[in-house]
Design a protein around this motif. Structure first.
Motif, PDB file in Angstrom:
ATOM      1  N   CYS A  41       3.721   8.785   1.155  1.00 36.13           N
ATOM      2  CA  CYS A  41       3.775   9.678   2.335  1.00 36.13           C
ATOM      3  C   CYS A  41       2.374  10.070   2.784  1.00 36.13           C
ATOM      4  N   LEU A  42       1.511  10.426   1.835  1.00 36.82           N
ATOM      5  CA  LEU A  42       0.144  10.811   2.158  1.00 36.82           C
ATOM      6  C   LEU A  42      -0.610   9.659   2.802  1.00 36.82           C
ATOM      7  N   MET A  43      -0.483   8.478   2.236  1.00 44.80           N
ATOM      8  CA  MET A  43      -1.164   7.311   2.798  1.00 44.80           C
ATOM      9  C   MET A  43      -0.650   7.020   4.211  1.00 44.80           C
ATOM     10  N   ASP A  47      -2.415   7.065   8.250  1.00 45.21           N
ATOM     11  CA  ASP A  47      -2.331   5.799   8.978  1.00 45.21           C
ATOM     12  C   ASP A  47      -2.775   4.632   8.093  1.00 45.21           C
ATOM     13  N   ASP A  48      -2.309   4.664   6.853  1.00 45.76           N
ATOM     14  CA  ASP A  48      -2.616   3.631   5.882  1.00 45.76           C
ATOM     15  C   ASP A  48      -1.336   3.343   5.106  1.00 45.76           C
ATOM     16  N   SER A  49      -1.409   2.483   4.132  1.00 43.67           N
ATOM     17  CA  SER A  49      -0.257   2.191   3.293  1.00 43.67           C
ATOM     18  C   SER A  49      -0.703   2.157   1.841  1.00 43.67           C
ATOM     19  N   MET A  50       0.251   2.291   0.947  1.00 41.74           N
ATOM     20  CA  MET A  50      -0.022   2.351  -0.474  1.00 41.74           C
ATOM     21  C   MET A  50      -0.006   0.946  -1.071  1.00 41.74           C
ATOM     22  N   GLY A  51      -0.863   0.734  -2.028  1.00 35.64           N
ATOM     23  CA  GLY A  51      -0.873  -0.518  -2.772  1.00 35.64           C
ATOM     24  C   GLY A  51      -1.056  -0.235  -4.248  1.00 35.64           C
ATOM     25  N   ASN A  52      -1.008  -1.275  -5.051  1.00 35.48           N
ATOM     26  CA  ASN A  52      -1.184  -1.130  -6.486  1.00 35.48           C
ATOM     27  C   ASN A  52      -2.507  -0.443  -6.805  1.00 35.48           C
ATOM     28  N   GLN A  53      -3.573  -0.857  -6.134  1.00 33.45           N
ATOM     29  CA  GLN A  53      -4.894  -0.292  -6.411  1.00 33.45           C
ATOM     30  C   GLN A  53      -4.972   1.186  -6.051  1.00 33.45           C
ATOM     31  N   SER A  54      -4.464   1.564  -4.871  1.00 38.16           N
ATOM     32  CA  SER A  54      -4.550   2.968  -4.476  1.00 38.16           C
ATOM     33  C   SER A  54      -3.732   3.850  -5.418  1.00 38.16           C
ATOM     34  N   LEU A  55      -2.630   3.324  -5.928  1.00 41.33           N
ATOM     35  CA  LEU A  55      -1.812   4.095  -6.853  1.00 41.33           C
ATOM     36  C   LEU A  55      -2.485   4.217  -8.224  1.00 41.33           C
ATOM     37  N   ARG A  56      -3.128   3.149  -8.680  1.00 36.86           N
ATOM     38  CA  ARG A  56      -3.886   3.229  -9.939  1.00 36.86           C
ATOM     39  C   ARG A  56      -5.001   4.264  -9.812  1.00 36.86           C
ATOM     40  N   GLU A  57      -5.664   4.292  -8.664  1.00 44.77           N
ATOM     41  CA  GLU A  57      -6.723   5.274  -8.436  1.00 44.77           C
ATOM     42  C   GLU A  57      -6.159   6.691  -8.465  1.00 44.77           C
ATOM     43  N   ARG A  58      -5.016   6.899  -7.846  1.00 45.15           N
ATOM     44  CA  ARG A  58      -4.388   8.224  -7.828  1.00 45.15           C
ATOM     45  C   ARG A  58      -4.103   8.696  -9.245  1.00 45.15           C
ATOM     46  N   PHE A  59      -3.616   7.797 -10.097  1.00 41.91           N
ATOM     47  CA  PHE A  59      -3.280   8.153 -11.471  1.00 41.91           C
ATOM     48  C   PHE A  59      -4.485   8.084 -12.407  1.00 41.91           C
ATOM     49  N   ASP A  90       6.943 -10.129   4.567  1.00 44.02           N
ATOM     50  CA  ASP A  90       6.448 -11.500   4.442  1.00 44.02           C
ATOM     51  C   ASP A  90       5.133 -11.594   3.674  1.00 44.02           C
ATOM     52  N   ALA A  91       4.555 -10.468   3.308  1.00 43.57           N
ATOM     53  CA  ALA A  91       3.273 -10.479   2.591  1.00 43.57           C
ATOM     54  C   ALA A  91       3.477 -10.992   1.167  1.00 43.57           C
ATOM     55  N   GLY A  92       2.494 -11.698   0.665  1.00 42.34           N
ATOM     56  CA  GLY A  92       2.542 -12.180  -0.713  1.00 42.34           C
ATOM     57  C   GLY A  92       2.395 -11.030  -1.691  1.00 42.34           C
ATOM     58  N   ASP A  93       2.777 -11.260  -2.933  1.00 38.94           N
ATOM     59  CA  ASP A  93       2.742 -10.209  -3.948  1.00 38.94           C
ATOM     60  C   ASP A  93       1.374  -9.552  -4.072  1.00 38.94           C
ATOM     61  N   LYS A  94       0.331 -10.333  -4.033  1.00 43.21           N
ATOM     62  CA  LYS A  94      -1.022  -9.812  -4.214  1.00 43.21           C
ATOM     63  C   LYS A  94      -1.442  -8.875  -3.074  1.00 43.21           C
ATOM     64  N   TYR A  95      -0.901  -9.104  -1.888  1.00 46.65           N
ATOM     65  CA  TYR A  95      -1.308  -8.329  -0.706  1.00 46.65           C
ATOM     66  C   TYR A  95      -0.232  -7.354  -0.245  1.00 46.65           C
ATOM     67  N   ARG A  96       0.796  -7.151  -1.030  1.00 44.05           N
ATOM     68  CA  ARG A  96       1.914  -6.301  -0.630  1.00 44.05           C
ATOM     69  C   ARG A  96       1.482  -4.836  -0.566  1.00 44.05           C
ATOM     70  N   ARG A  97       1.906  -4.157   0.503  1.00 47.61           N
ATOM     71  CA  ARG A  97       1.624  -2.743   0.722  1.00 47.61           C
ATOM     72  C   ARG A  97       2.963  -2.037   0.944  1.00 47.61           C
ATOM     73  N   TYR A  98       2.981  -0.742   0.719  1.00 44.99           N
ATOM     74  CA  TYR A  98       4.245   0.012   0.754  1.00 44.99           C
ATOM     75  C   TYR A  98       4.102   1.273   1.599  1.00 44.99           C
ATOM     76  N   ILE A  99       5.216   1.666   2.201  1.00 45.67           N
ATOM     77  CA  ILE A  99       5.307   2.879   3.001  1.00 45.67           C
ATOM     78  C   ILE A  99       6.557   3.643   2.581  1.00 45.67           C
ATOM     79  N   PRO A 100       6.678   4.922   2.946  1.00 50.28           N
ATOM     80  CA  PRO A 100       7.886   5.682   2.594  1.00 50.28           C
ATOM     81  C   PRO A 100       9.122   5.027   3.211  1.00 50.28           C
ATOM     82  N   TYR A 101      10.263   5.229   2.578  1.00 48.19           N
ATOM     83  CA  TYR A 101      11.519   4.607   3.029  1.00 48.19           C
ATOM     84  C   TYR A 101      11.863   4.982   4.462  1.00 48.19           C
ATOM     85  N   TRP A 102      11.478   6.146   4.925  1.00 51.50           N
ATOM     86  CA  TRP A 102      11.877   6.637   6.240  1.00 51.50           C
ATOM     87  C   TRP A 102      10.950   6.177   7.359  1.00 51.50           C
ATOM     88  N   ALA A 103       9.847   5.560   7.010  1.00 58.75           N
ATOM     89  CA  ALA A 103       8.863   5.171   8.023  1.00 58.75           C
ATOM     90  C   ALA A 103       9.295   3.905   8.772  1.00 58.75           C
TER      91      ALA A 103
END
Length: 103
Positions: A41-43, A47-59, A90-103
């Motif tokens: 939600c914050l990302m 105006d951005d999206s969450m990825g594995n790296q941003s989540l690792r940084e958060r934690f 359609d993004a590959g696993d390495k480049y996959r980004r995520y957004i909240p379910y409601w977006a």
């Protein structure tokens, strides 16, 4: 780092409780999933999206294979639960980004 607790009462309004951060290893699974949702939600609000790296940084986790796999598993659980969704299916696993379910 911990996700806020949001409670709504029709007569009293909305109550938001903020918690101080806790280490990833001491967080319960439910707390981790909530943190993923709020991070997405914050990302999105930025105006951005969450990825594995941003989540690792958060934690506060490293780029090690162990931490990358753990975060990937957590993201998959959150996707399966419907808390987040793929930004681009359609993004590959390495480049996959995520957004909240409601977006």
């Amino acid at each position: 780092m911990a996700a806020p607790k949001v409670e709504s009462d029709e007569g009293l309004g909305t109550n938001v409780t903020l918690y101080s951060g806790d280490a990833y290893s001491r967080m319960k699974k439910a707390e981790r999933r909530e943190a993923v949702y709020w991070h997405a939600c914050l990302m999105y609000a930025r105006d951005d999206s969450m990825g594995n790296q941003s989540l690792r940084e958060r934690f506060g986790l490293s780029d090690s294979r162990k931490d990358t796999v753990a975060i990937s598993r957590l993201i998959k659980e959150c996707r399966d639960e419907g808390l987040i969704k793929d930004e681009d299916e359609d993004a590959g696993d390495k480049y996959r980004r995520y957004i909240p379910y409601w977006a």
